[in-house]
Design an enzyme around this catalytic site. Structure first.
Site, short mmCIF file in Angstrom:
data_model
loop_
_atom_site.label_atom_id
_atom_site.label_comp_id
_atom_site.label_asym_id
_atom_site.label_seq_id
_atom_site.Cartn_x
_atom_site.Cartn_y
_atom_site.Cartn_z
N GLY A 1 -7.19 2.18 -0.07
CA GLY A 1 -7.36 2.38 -1.51
C GLY A 1 -8.10 1.24 -2.18
N ARG B 1 -10.13 6.09 4.57
CA ARG B 1 -8.79 5.97 5.15
C ARG B 1 -8.72 6.37 6.62
NH1 ARG B 1 -4.97 4.33 1.76
NH2 ARG B 1 -5.12 4.81 -0.47
N ASP C 1 -1.58 -1.54 7.02
CA ASP C 1 -1.99 -0.69 8.14
C ASP C 1 -3.34 -1.14 8.70
OD1 ASP C 1 0.13 0.94 8.35
OD2 ASP C 1 -0.72 2.61 7.21
N LYS D 1 -5.61 -6.93 1.14
CA LYS D 1 -5.95 -6.13 -0.03
C LYS D 1 -4.89 -5.09 -0.31
CE LYS D 1 -6.67 -2.29 0.30
NZ LYS D 1 -6.83 -0.89 0.65
N THR D 2 -4.48 -4.86 -1.49
CA THR D 2 -3.81 -3.66 -1.99
C THR D 2 -3.20 -3.94 -3.35
OG1 THR D 2 -2.12 -1.96 -1.71
CG2 THR D 2 -1.61 -4.04 -0.68
N ILE D 3 -3.43 -3.02 -4.27
CA ILE D 3 -2.81 -3.18 -5.60
C ILE D 3 -1.30 -3.12 -5.48
CG2 ILE D 3 -4.75 -2.22 -6.90
CD1 ILE D 3 -2.95 0.37 -7.21
N ASP D 4 -0.79 -2.48 -4.41
CA ASP D 4 0.66 -2.23 -4.30
C ASP D 4 1.47 -3.52 -4.20
OD1 ASP D 4 -0.26 0.32 -4.20
OD2 ASP D 4 0.25 0.68 -2.11
N LYS E 1 8.93 9.10 -32.33
CA LYS E 1 9.35 10.49 -32.05
C LYS E 1 9.25 10.89 -30.58
CE LYS E 1 4.85 12.52 -33.16
NZ LYS E 1 4.10 13.47 -33.94
N MET F 1 1.63 3.83 -9.93
CA MET F 1 1.26 3.79 -8.51
C MET F 1 1.94 2.62 -7.81
SD MET F 1 -2.65 4.37 -7.45
CE MET F 1 -3.27 6.03 -7.23
N ARG G 1 2.76 3.24 -4.11
CA ARG G 1 3.28 3.82 -2.87
C ARG G 1 4.78 3.61 -2.76
NH1 ARG G 1 -0.09 5.73 1.13
NH2 ARG G 1 -1.90 4.61 0.39
N TYR H 1 -5.04 5.34 -10.97
CA TYR H 1 -6.50 5.22 -10.84
C TYR H 1 -7.10 4.43 -12.00
CZ TYR H 1 -5.58 8.47 -7.16
OH TYR H 1 -5.07 9.02 -6.02
P1 FBP Z 1 -3.70 1.02 -0.18
O1 FBP Z 1 -2.35 0.77 0.38
O2 FBP Z 1 -4.63 1.61 0.79
O3 FBP Z 1 -4.25 -0.21 -0.84
O4 FBP Z 1 -3.54 2.11 -1.33
C1 FBP Z 1 -3.08 1.86 -2.60
C2 FBP Z 1 -2.84 3.12 -3.39
O5 FBP Z 1 -3.43 2.95 -4.67
C3 FBP Z 1 -1.38 3.50 -3.53
O6 FBP Z 1 -0.76 2.85 -4.60
C4 FBP Z 1 -1.45 4.99 -3.73
O7 FBP Z 1 -0.25 5.62 -3.32
C5 FBP Z 1 -2.59 5.38 -2.84
O8 FBP Z 1 -3.45 4.25 -2.79
C6 FBP Z 1 -3.34 6.59 -3.33
O9 FBP Z 1 -4.43 6.77 -2.48
P2 FBP Z 1 -5.40 8.00 -2.54
O10 FBP Z 1 -6.16 7.90 -3.83
O11 FBP Z 1 -6.28 7.84 -1.34
O12 FBP Z 1 -4.56 9.22 -2.48
#
Ligand code: FBP
Length: 554
Positions: free
Chosen positions: A81, A145, A176, A202-205, A242, A250, A252, A428
């Site tokens: 991602g 991916r 991964d 890397k990962t925003i998670d 109201k 997001m 995961r 996103y």
């Molecule tokens: P990565 O672990 O590959 O960095 O993915 C981050 C992520 O934004 C998750 O938070 C989310 O569940 C997933 O990608 C959504 O991926 P996709 O847009 O491919 O469905």
């Protein structure tokens, strides 16, 4: 590239900060080797699988003198991602390689790991790199991916790399992808290719982190973007008075993003999946807690609020986990039931079929779920044939269940608690944002540092930049053996080596800080409105790190 905005034009001139050692010595910094390392768990099994990269020492860069380095050809991929800052990792890597030897070449393989396998690449030059400095997104070379994990794929990578005379591959990815980088590094040694493999976190998670990797890049920017949006919604909620806003975030499985956004904005409720699992909190309990909060705030004339929900919640709810497991098994393609299920003409028929076959407790959990959730549970599968948990609209599920409780409560008490709602899902919106100063600096440093690891002839390492809660000049640069982060896990019926995912720890400071404050935030209006990321201005506004990082490193 499309036309650029004035902010982007100004941002293009931003020079990312580097750790002092890399500013002083460039990629010629001297690697100083520590003691032999071991994996976080399952040492014997990991050692057996990675005989040449297991136990490598951690590396710290110290001041070094310029030396002659041959021209290097390096391949880079972005994997998984999107996360803000990916382009800066590539820019840092490019600048570092050119500093090592101006004749070095950097090949960007396109669309993630599949580019390496299918030999789709482009040679990166000054014009391309300059056009993408400090920008968000992965569109310079795009991501994908495809899992790079099978020997047949590795063999294709070797053929493609040999044709270009590639000396090293840099894999920019999450847990991964870096697990696969570790396997590839060993494979390259087994096949005596001499090709080095280096990973970047890397990962925003935020779930690729450990003692040596303090944060994965992208988490900082993404959580700042979400927190800005949440703050805007809070201000709207507090103005209109109201709506209850239920916001799924997001991330995961792990709840790091939700927790960080909660720390930044002070919502009325934020569910942390790891707490739900550890304390065995049922879905019913979660819904009743929210219902009681709605009733309590209504009694204070506050018919509004903001609730944060982590994307992975469903997997952690005790009674939903076995239900999902049974759905995965019983509807698997190739099984008798699965084939009958797949042949059914529409969702109504599928729901009836599943209700006729689910067993005891799982049926009791499934039956009362709203129809749209049943349909999402039975809808599209992932490539392994499993329920796509992240596609389930948990925010809407919780709204529907709280609504039902409020209706029952109003009916039983004669009260008229109002519960008007708005559902949101943020993900996103933040993944391709222009990197914050922190991510711009951190990513550039990770890439530049990767060039120094390559120049030092290392393989099987992850680029590591530490002490990052301090100002960049105090950052430390080095490398961590990928094997050090590995353990064995049971996946798809097999025990496999993987980098251990970091979930929210309930005894660590970020969660404890949240837990100590959440009751106050629940019943009052204690919202914080962080506003947009600032790129130009005072350091305390522009360079501040996440609260998670500050609390963890305090
Ligand atoms: P990565 O672990 O590959 O960095 O993915 C981050 C992520 O934004 C998750 O938070 C989310 O569940 C997933 O990608 C959504 O991926 P996709 O847009 O491919 O469905």
């Amino acid at each position: 590239m499309s036309q650029i905005s004035p902010l982007q034009a100004a941002r293009a001139t931003y020079q990312p900060k580097l750790p002092a050692v890399l500013s002083a010595s460039g990629p010629f910094a001297k690697p100083v080797f520590g003691k032999a390392t071991k994996s976080v768990a399952d040492q014997a099994a990991i050692k057996k699988l990675f005989p040449d990269t297991y136990g490598l020492p951690a590396v710290k860069f110290e001041k070094g003198a310029k030396r002659k380095v041959k021209a290097l050809n390096v391949a880079v991929i972005l994997s998984g991602g999107q996360a803000p800052g990916g382009h800066n990792v590539i820019a840092g890597l490019y600048d570092g390689l050119k500093a090592l030897n101006a004749q070095s070449k950097l090949y960007g393989f396109l669309g993630g790991p599949s580019g390496l396998i299918d030999n789709k690449y482009m040679l990166l030059d000054d014009a391309i790199i300059d056009a993408y400095r400090n920008t968000g997104g992965f569109d310079m070379i795009c991501s994908g991916r495809t899992k790079l994990e099978k020997p047949e794929q590795f063999d294709k990578v070797i053929v493609n790399c040999k044709a270009l005379g590639i000396n090293a591959i840099v894999i920019i990815g999450g847990d991964d992808s870096n697990t696969n980088a570790c396997v590839l590094a060993q494979y390259m040694i087994d096949k005596k290719t001499g090709i080095q493999v280096i990973g970047c976190p890397k990962t925003i998670d935020g779930d690729l982190k450990n003692e040596w990797i303090e944060v994965s890049f992208g988490f900082d920017t993404a959580t700042k973007v979400y927190s800005e949006l949440i703050g805007n919604i809070m201000r709207d909620a507090n103005s209109a008075r109201k709506y209850w806003h239920f916001i799924k975030l997001m991330g995961r499985s792990a709840s790091h993003i939700a927790l960080e956004c909660a720390l930044q904005t002070h919502p009325n409720a934020c569910i942390i999946s790891e707490e739900v699992q550890q304390k065995n909190i049922s879905l019913n309990q979660i819904v009743w807690d929210l219902t009681n909060l709605v009733i309590k705030r209504a009694s204070k004339k506050m018919n509004f609020g903001v609730v944060l929900i982590p994307e992975g919640l469903i997997e952690f709810v005790p009674e939903l986990n076995p239900l999902i497991a049974e759905l995965n098994d019983s509807m698997a393609e190739g099984t008798e039931l699965g084939d009958q299920f797949n042949a059914l003409p529409d969702m109504d028929a599928k729901i009836k079929f599943v209700e006729a076959h689910l067993k005891g407790d799982n049926l009791a959990v499934f039956k009362p779920l709203p129809t749209f959730v049943k349909a999402q549970l039975l809808g599209d599968r992932d490539p392994h044939g499993n329920v796509q948990v992240s596609k389930i609209e948990t925010e809407k599920l919780l709204i529907a269940m709280v609504e039902a409780n409020i209706k029952a409560y109003n009916g039983a008490t004669g009260n008229n608690v109002k519960f008007s709602t708005q559902a949101h899902f943020f993900g996103y919106e933040g993944r391709c944002a222009a990197p914050s100063n922190f991510d711009a600096d951190y990513c550039y440093a990770l890439g530049y540092n990767a060039s120094a690891l390559i120049g030092a002839g290392l393989t099987g390492y992850m680029s590591s930049v530490r002490n990052i809660s301090k100002s960049a000049d105090k950052w430390e640069a080095g490398g961590i053996p990928l094997t050090m982060m590995m353990n064995m896990e049971h996946r798809h019926g097999k025990d496999v080596p993987v980098i251990k995912k970091a979930l929210v720890e309930l005894d660590a400071k970020p969660f404890k800080t949240f837990a100590a404050n959440r009751d106050k935030w629940a019943e009052e209006v204690d919202f914080v409105y962080p506003g947009p990321i600032q790129y130009f201005g005072p350091a305390e506004v522009c360079d501040r790190t996440t609260l998670t990082l500050q609390l963890e490193r305090a």
